[in-house]
Motif scaffolding. Structure first.
Motif, mmCIF file in Angstrom:
data_model
loop_
_atom_site.group_PDB
_atom_site.id
_atom_site.type_symbol
_atom_site.label_atom_id
_atom_site.label_comp_id
_atom_site.label_asym_id
_atom_site.label_seq_id
_atom_site.Cartn_x
_atom_site.Cartn_y
_atom_site.Cartn_z
ATOM 1 N N ALA A 40 14.700 -14.804 -11.246
ATOM 2 C CA ALA A 40 13.864 -15.132 -12.406
ATOM 3 C C ALA A 40 14.289 -16.447 -13.046
ATOM 4 O O ALA A 40 13.522 -17.032 -13.827
ATOM 5 N N HIS A 41 15.490 -16.948 -12.716
ATOM 6 C CA HIS A 41 15.942 -18.223 -13.283
ATOM 7 C C HIS A 41 14.974 -19.359 -12.951
ATOM 8 O O HIS A 41 14.922 -20.366 -13.665
ATOM 9 N N ARG A 42 14.185 -19.199 -11.890
ATOM 10 C CA ARG A 42 13.222 -20.241 -11.527
ATOM 11 C C ARG A 42 12.149 -20.412 -12.603
ATOM 12 O O ARG A 42 11.548 -21.478 -12.731
ATOM 13 N N TRP A 43 11.918 -19.375 -13.392
ATOM 14 C CA TRP A 43 10.875 -19.439 -14.426
ATOM 15 C C TRP A 43 11.264 -20.359 -15.580
ATOM 16 O O TRP A 43 10.419 -20.721 -16.393
ATOM 17 N N ARG A 44 12.552 -20.701 -15.665
ATOM 18 C CA ARG A 44 13.001 -21.550 -16.779
ATOM 19 C C ARG A 44 12.346 -22.922 -16.754
ATOM 20 O O ARG A 44 12.273 -23.595 -17.786
ATOM 21 N N SER A 45 11.864 -23.324 -15.603
ATOM 22 C CA SER A 45 11.213 -24.636 -15.513
ATOM 23 C C SER A 45 9.785 -24.604 -16.045
ATOM 24 O O SER A 45 9.153 -25.656 -16.190
ATOM 25 N N GLY A 46 9.269 -23.419 -16.360
ATOM 26 C CA GLY A 46 7.903 -23.280 -16.831
ATOM 27 C C GLY A 46 7.826 -23.002 -18.317
ATOM 28 O O GLY A 46 8.785 -23.210 -19.070
ATOM 29 N N THR A 47 6.691 -22.494 -18.747
ATOM 30 C CA THR A 47 6.475 -22.147 -20.150
ATOM 31 C C THR A 47 7.019 -20.750 -20.430
ATOM 32 O O THR A 47 7.523 -20.073 -19.525
ATOM 33 N N THR A 48 6.855 -20.284 -21.661
ATOM 34 C CA THR A 48 7.308 -18.925 -21.979
ATOM 35 C C THR A 48 6.506 -17.880 -21.219
ATOM 36 O O THR A 48 6.964 -16.751 -21.053
ATOM 37 N N LEU A 49 5.306 -18.236 -20.745
ATOM 38 C CA LEU A 49 4.480 -17.293 -19.996
ATOM 39 C C LEU A 49 4.832 -17.277 -18.508
ATOM 40 O O LEU A 49 4.312 -16.460 -17.749
ATOM 41 N N ALA A 50 5.706 -18.185 -18.058
ATOM 42 C CA ALA A 50 6.084 -18.233 -16.635
ATOM 43 C C ALA A 50 6.568 -16.857 -16.193
ATOM 44 O O ALA A 50 7.266 -16.168 -16.936
ATOM 45 N N PRO A 51 6.148 -16.390 -14.999
ATOM 46 C CA PRO A 51 5.510 -17.150 -13.920
ATOM 47 C C PRO A 51 3.984 -17.259 -13.997
ATOM 48 O O PRO A 51 3.351 -17.713 -13.039
ATOM 49 N N PHE A 52 3.402 -16.847 -15.121
ATOM 50 C CA PHE A 52 1.942 -16.823 -15.221
ATOM 51 C C PHE A 52 1.409 -18.099 -15.873
ATOM 52 O O PHE A 52 0.560 -18.055 -16.759
#
Length: 483
Positions: A406-418
């Motif tokens: 899930a650390h990959r989601w840090r590059s996105g918004t708070t809604l990541a991975p969506f």
């Protein structure tokens, strides 16, 4: 001189484009029942869409009670038919129409027709009107058509589609009934063995026994593999060959039984818009009748177009509607998000709504409104759940929900991975990891066991008796709007 000629041709093109207006619709109400809405055919029209309600105003460009795309004219008219609707003088039809003309879309909003009389139902379609080919003399219409840049007063929207293309607020991005042409253009029919992340007990195939188009509706149903390929099929080798839509040479395409492992005992179908249509943020609406039968379930999903955060659930999945076909489970409809493979990650973002008579007895309209800050779930016009990310994003839940990578989601918004584009998946699954293990022995397999498929197959006398003509997923309509 050349510059003047090019300028003249460009101006002529713009004027020609600006002159098109959606014609006023001809509404006819028949005795004892039925009504039709028609526009005359003209060169350049490729689609006519009608959306309406009876005695109830529409909210913007909602789909309405009646919602259909007409893909070809008949006898010079593009006509929507509602043959079974009974009306009487004083009733009002609220509607909007939409026309694709020369590659662009043109809506005609806020229309209303009040019934004043009923006419005898015609035995044939109306005659095509005479259409002049001479240049029009009416004043030039100044409003712009709907295109990728939208209306003349195009309002911005966070919605993107097909690899980042912009659009306008409220724009209808996808709206088609089903035909062989529509399937070929917008969808891919899966032909491969099911696998990660749900490990369904299924081979997805393109066969008339599992997928058909009937009266512009898509019907998909599971059947026993041995009913098609013969007794003993599950213990032999099977290679989908050049028809396989998965990775050539992988377990997507060829499987060999080994010990307690057998071939999938079920054939089914699944289609998707992968690499043909995807979007980020918007509203998707699906009108469908869900399947019945033990261990059967609908696959009405949004999946990651590019798997930006990793494969499978690593890039998230939005479930538009999910209700098992088992009689003891069908009263519960679920929708929401899947964040990972663990039970906690599968259940955290799911919302539910109950119905005493079950969700597979009739058609329902399932809707997901996907915003940058939330995901809203509705059925038949009623909201039953809203999902908000934590203030630190879904990534902050990774430890509690046992989410890998899930650390990959840090590059996105708070809604990541969506927060990436997703494509539509429609299908029918059977068995696999979508059913939690039970301690009472009523579920004939254990998730993750090597023999799970064989155990399910050996218990077929228990569950196959619940499979009948009602185990099909019937889909009448799929629509996607920009926010």
């Amino acid at each position: 001189m050349l510059l003047k000629l090019l300028a003249f041709l460009w101006c002529s093109f713009v004027v020609t484009q600006a002159q098109y207006e959606v014609p006023d619709a001809k509404v006819e109400v028949f005795s004892p029942k039925g009504f039709s809405v028609s526009i005359p055919d003209h060169d350049g029209i490729r689609l006519f869409a009608f959306h309406g309600k009876i005695n109830e105003e529409l909210t913007g460009r909602e789909a309405g009670t009646f919602s259909e795309d007409i893909l070809k004219p008949k006898n010079g008219w593009w006509t929507f038919h509602a043959p079974y609707q009974k009306l009487q003088p004083g009733d009002k039809i609220y509607y909007w129409t939409y026309v694709e003309h020369l590659g662009r879309g043109y809506p005609k909003d806020d229309q209303m027709y009040e019934v004043t009389e009923l006419i005898p139902k015609p035995t044939s379609s109306p005659t095509r009107p005479t259409v002049t080919t001479s240049p029009p003399v009416a004043p030039i219409v100044t409003s712009k058509p709907v295109g990728e840049t939208g209306y003349s007063s195009c309002q911005s929207t966070p919605t993107k589609f097909n690899n980042g293309k912009g659009t306008c607020k409220g724009k209808l991005l996808y709206s088609h009934g089903f035909s062989s042409q529509v399937i070929e253009k917008y969808w891919t029919v899966a032909q491969q063995f099911a696998g990660s992340p749900d490990y369904e007990f299924v081979i997805y195939v393109n066969r008339p026994e599992t997928i058909q188009i009937v009266n512009r509706k898509l019907k998909m149903k599971p059947v026993l593999s041995e009913d098609i390929y013969g007794s003993g099929f599950v213990t032999g080798d099977f290679n989908l060959g050049e028809n396989c839509t998965g990775t050539t040479g992988s377990l997507d395409c060829v499987v060999r039984p080994d010990g307690g492992f057998i071939l999938p005992p079920v054939l089914s179908s699944q289609i998707s818009t992968k690499r043909k249509f995807s979007f980020k943020y918007g509203t998707i609406e699906i009108k469908a009748k869900l399947p019945k039968g033990d261990w059967i379930y609908p696959e009405l999903y949004l999946n990651s177009a590019n798997e930006d955060y990793g494969p499978g659930y690593g890039s998230g999945q939005i479930r538009i509607a999910f209700a098992p076909g088992n009689s003891d489970l069908n009263q519960m409809l679920q929708g929401g998000i899947i964040l990972g493979d663990s039970v906690a990650a599968k259940s955290y973002g799911m919302k539910t709504v109950q119905k005493q008579t079950g969700w597979s007895n009739e058609y329902h309209t399932f809707k997901v409104t996907w915003k940058p800050e939330s995901i809203i779930l509705a059925v038949d016009g009623k909201t039953y759940g809203t999902i908000y990310p934590p203030s630190d994003g879904f990534v902050s839940l990774s430890s509690n929900l046992q989410i890998k990578d899930a650390h990959r989601w840090r590059s996105g918004t708070t809604l990541a991975p969506f927060d990436k584009e997703m494509y539509i998946t429609l299908g029918v699954g059977v068995g696999g990891f979508n059913f939690e293990d039970r301690t009472d022995g009523s579920k004939p397999w254990r998730n993750g066991a090597r023999s799970s498929m064989k155990d399910f197959y050996n218990a077929r006398e228990q569950w196959s008796s619940t499979w009948n003509s009602d185990n099909a997923l019937d889909i009448a309509l799929v629509k996607v709007w920009a926010l």
